[in-house]
Motif scaffolding. Structure first.
Motif, mmCIF file in Angstrom:
data_model
loop_
_atom_site.group_PDB
_atom_site.id
_atom_site.type_symbol
_atom_site.label_atom_id
_atom_site.label_comp_id
_atom_site.label_asym_id
_atom_site.label_seq_id
_atom_site.Cartn_x
_atom_site.Cartn_y
_atom_site.Cartn_z
ATOM 1 N N MET A 116 3.348 -4.977 9.301
ATOM 2 C CA MET A 116 3.436 -3.907 8.306
ATOM 3 C C MET A 116 4.807 -3.268 8.430
ATOM 4 N N LEU A 117 5.494 -3.142 7.289
ATOM 5 C CA LEU A 117 6.796 -2.484 7.240
ATOM 6 C C LEU A 117 6.623 -1.159 6.510
ATOM 7 N N VAL A 118 6.753 -0.063 7.238
ATOM 8 C CA VAL A 118 6.591 1.288 6.689
ATOM 9 C C VAL A 118 7.956 1.784 6.232
ATOM 10 N N LEU A 120 3.533 8.692 7.553
ATOM 11 C CA LEU A 120 2.184 8.317 7.995
ATOM 12 C C LEU A 120 1.410 9.580 8.368
ATOM 13 N N ARG A 121 1.238 10.450 7.375
ATOM 14 C CA ARG A 121 0.703 11.790 7.611
ATOM 15 C C ARG A 121 -0.747 11.744 8.084
ATOM 16 N N SER A 122 -1.162 12.811 8.738
ATOM 17 C CA SER A 122 -2.480 12.869 9.381
ATOM 18 C C SER A 122 -3.623 12.616 8.405
ATOM 19 N N ASN A 123 -3.545 13.247 7.215
ATOM 20 C CA ASN A 123 -4.658 13.126 6.273
ATOM 21 C C ASN A 123 -4.699 11.773 5.587
ATOM 22 N N GLU A 124 -3.700 10.936 5.823
ATOM 23 C CA GLU A 124 -3.702 9.588 5.240
ATOM 24 C C GLU A 124 -3.818 8.507 6.309
ATOM 25 N N THR A 125 -4.047 8.925 7.539
ATOM 26 C CA THR A 125 -4.198 7.956 8.634
ATOM 27 C C THR A 125 -5.353 8.335 9.553
ATOM 28 N N VAL A 154 0.874 -1.169 0.000
ATOM 29 C CA VAL A 154 0.000 0.000 0.000
ATOM 30 C C VAL A 154 0.911 1.218 0.000
ATOM 31 N N THR A 155 0.460 2.329 -0.598
ATOM 32 C CA THR A 155 1.317 3.507 -0.690
ATOM 33 C C THR A 155 0.623 4.735 -0.122
ATOM 34 N N SER A 156 1.440 5.661 0.307
ATOM 35 C CA SER A 156 0.938 7.009 0.551
ATOM 36 C C SER A 156 0.687 7.668 -0.798
#
Length: 555
Positions: free
Chosen positions: A274-276, A281-286, A238-240
């Motif tokens: 999960m390996l980031v 892991l920005r606010s608008n994507e989490t 999965v991607t940002s």
């Protein structure tokens, strides 16, 4: 190329020669009396194409986009004082996006600096302002230290986390002569390599994982080959939004940037690791850090300060994304038993999330789909902050290149047009072979619409999809959702874009009916130079669902 027979050069020419040695092929800015020695050297030498923007904000956005799509150094040249200040907002965007950018600005004559004389064009706190909107800011005080300062600025710009660095050069220093240095190359910057014990510790924790996922951010854009090794082991991805295209988005194991939708969250809960990699892991994507990620959360990042930011890391390894993933794959290949159902589960989660998105678009689903069909995947996809971007542009169309997606990460409107110009120039001077497509709203477009003249003058090959609803659509929806439907300050007066574009020599196509989308985009695909396709949203009607700002999750 014009070369000087004199062994002495100005500091302005030194800057030009140094940028050439850095591999810079284009720079962006506005000419003024306080940067002419630099720009005159560009002109005489003919190695760096200088793009004359209509404003410093646009110039800095162009340089930012140039760096994002090339992976090299972006360069912006401004005047001192007000001109320099105009670039501040775009510098903040480059800082947010982690863009390696060098901002060269002028300053008044050295004898009058910092004396509170009210000297014309001086901004007494200019250096402090630049330090506040970038990674660092320097002043070159004499010719002898100019090269060292340039080298250190570029080194810092490329040191993780990357970002913009400014150099202030008083105009008398720009004109000073110095011997031509024997070596003008930038400092070498070695990637951050992980320690063996840290890698072994991470590998030990991952070997037993049956359903592992990679979350890829912008810091992993150079790691495609390493990521492919994990895909062959059966991992999901999965991607940002910034990580789109690291793995082609039509790959069966790629969830894409559908990273916060309910089907994605349900998938995460079925995963045991999960390996980031290279993501904040920005606010608008989490969902403001309330998105439920797998309990075993590991991180790889070149920035040591990423450890435990936003989410607690069960294990952290500092290192360059590509090198670290390759080394980790060496330790894991042939030693994992990944659930063979994982890839199918990723596909189903993506299909469900994409279907929900499609249903929310109403008639605009046609536009989303036809952009992919008529323009293909070989595009640079540049998005301004507008309602259509939030509804679908951040997740569609399908991208197949790790640098294909360019957008205002900081959320500021009005930067897309300039970013599109910088992207198109980068493609032209580096021969990258992709078409630049810009998704913009009418409000943001008008904010820096003067740069359309720059696009014409530079013959920038870009296609603008202009979503015109004569309002700030997201703000209006927020007013409906939170402020009792009281609409204020959101209605916009726009020009008639067709004659406006004609007055500048820009090709304009009207798209008034969804039924015409295929034909209009097919025609636009055949045109070159600046092209505007105006989508009349008043005629198209509303989206099927309302977007009223970033999604929040209740406790």
């Amino acid at each position: 190329m014009t070369t000087s027979t004199d062994s002495r050069i100005t500091v302005g020419e030194l800057a030009a020669r140094f940028l050439e040695a850095c591999g810079v092929r284009a720079a962006f800015g506005v000419i003024s009396i306080h940067n002419m020695p630099i720009l005159d050297a560009f002109h005489r030498r003919g190695e760096v194409r200088f793009v004359s923007a209509r404003g410093e904000a646009g110039a800095c956005n162009m340089a930012d986009a140039y760096a994002r799509v090339t992976g090299g150094l972006g360069v912006c040249v401004t005047s001192t004082g007000t001109g320099c200040g105009n670039a501040a907002g775009a510098m903040v965007e480059a800082m947010t996006a982690g863009t390696p950018l060098l901002h060269l600005t002028g300053q008044i004559e050295s004898p009058y600096l910092d004396r509170d004389l009210g000297y014309i064009h001086e901004h007494p706190a200019q250096l402090a302002m630049l330090q506040a909107v970038g990674k660092a800011a320097f002043r070159i005080r004499n010719a002898e230290t100019a090269l060292a300062t340039l080298r250190e600025a570029v080194r810092l710009a490329f040191t993780a986390p990357c970002g913009p660095v400014s150099i202030e050069i008083p105009i008398d220093i720009q004109k000073q002569l110095l011997p031509l240095p024997a070596d003008l190359h930038p400092l070498e910057l070695a990637p951050v390599r992980p320690g063996a014990s840290a890698l072994n510790g991470l590998a030990e924790r991952l070997r037993g994982a049956r359903r592992p996922l990679l979350w890829l951010g912008g810091g992993a854009r150079g790691a495609r080959a390493a990521v492919e090794r994990f895909l062959k082991m059966g991992w999901g991805v999965v991607t940002s939004v910034q990580g789109r295209g690291i793995v082609p988005e039509d790959h069966p194991a790629n969830l894409g940037s559908y990273n916060l939708q309910p089907p994605a969250e349900a998938l995460y809960q079925s995963c045991d690791a999960m390996l980031v990699v290279g993501s904040r892991l920005r606010s608008n994507e989490t969902l403001s850090y309330k998105l439920k990620l797998p309990r075993a959360l590991y991180r790889i990042d070149a920035n040591a300060l990423a450890h435990n930011r936003g989410y607690a890391s069960d294990y952290f390894v500092q290192g360059d994304a590509s090198d670290t993933l390759h080394a980790l794959a060496d330790l894991l290949e042939g030693r994992m038993q990944v659930d063979p159902e994982l890839v199918g589960d990723v596909q189903r989660a993506r299909a469900e999330a994409a279907g929900t998105l499609e249903a929310a678009l109403g008639p605009y689903a046609t536009l989303k789909n036809e952009i992919g069909r008529q323009l293909g995947t070989s595009i640079w996809w540049v998005r301004d902050i507008t309602l259509s971007n939030s509804m679908w542009g951040n997740r569609a169309p399908v991208l197949d290149h790790p640098r294909a997606g360019v957008h205002a990460l900081g959320g500021g409107i009005g930067q897309g047009l300039a970013m599109g110009i910088g992207t198109a120039i980068a493609d032209a001077v580096h021969g990258l072979g992709r078409r630049t497509v810009v998704l913009a709203g009418d409000g943001g477009f008008m904010l820096n619409v003067g740069e359309l003249a720059c696009a014409v003058q530079e013959r920038a090959d870009l296609l603008v999809i202009l979503m015109n609803d004569s309002q700030y659509g997201v703000i209006r929806n927020i007013q409906d959702d939170i402020y009792g439907g009281r609409h204020c300050y959101v209605d916009l007066h726009n020009p008639d874009f067709e004659p406006f574009c004609a007055s500048l020599g820009v090709q304009h196509l009207s798209l008034r009916d969804p039924a015409d989308t295929r034909d209009v985009l097919a025609r636009a695909a055949t045109l070159r130079g600046p092209v505007v396709v105006e989508v009349d949203m008043k005629r198209w009607g509303p989206f099927a669902a309302k977007f009223a700002g970033p999604i929040l999750k209740k406790d």
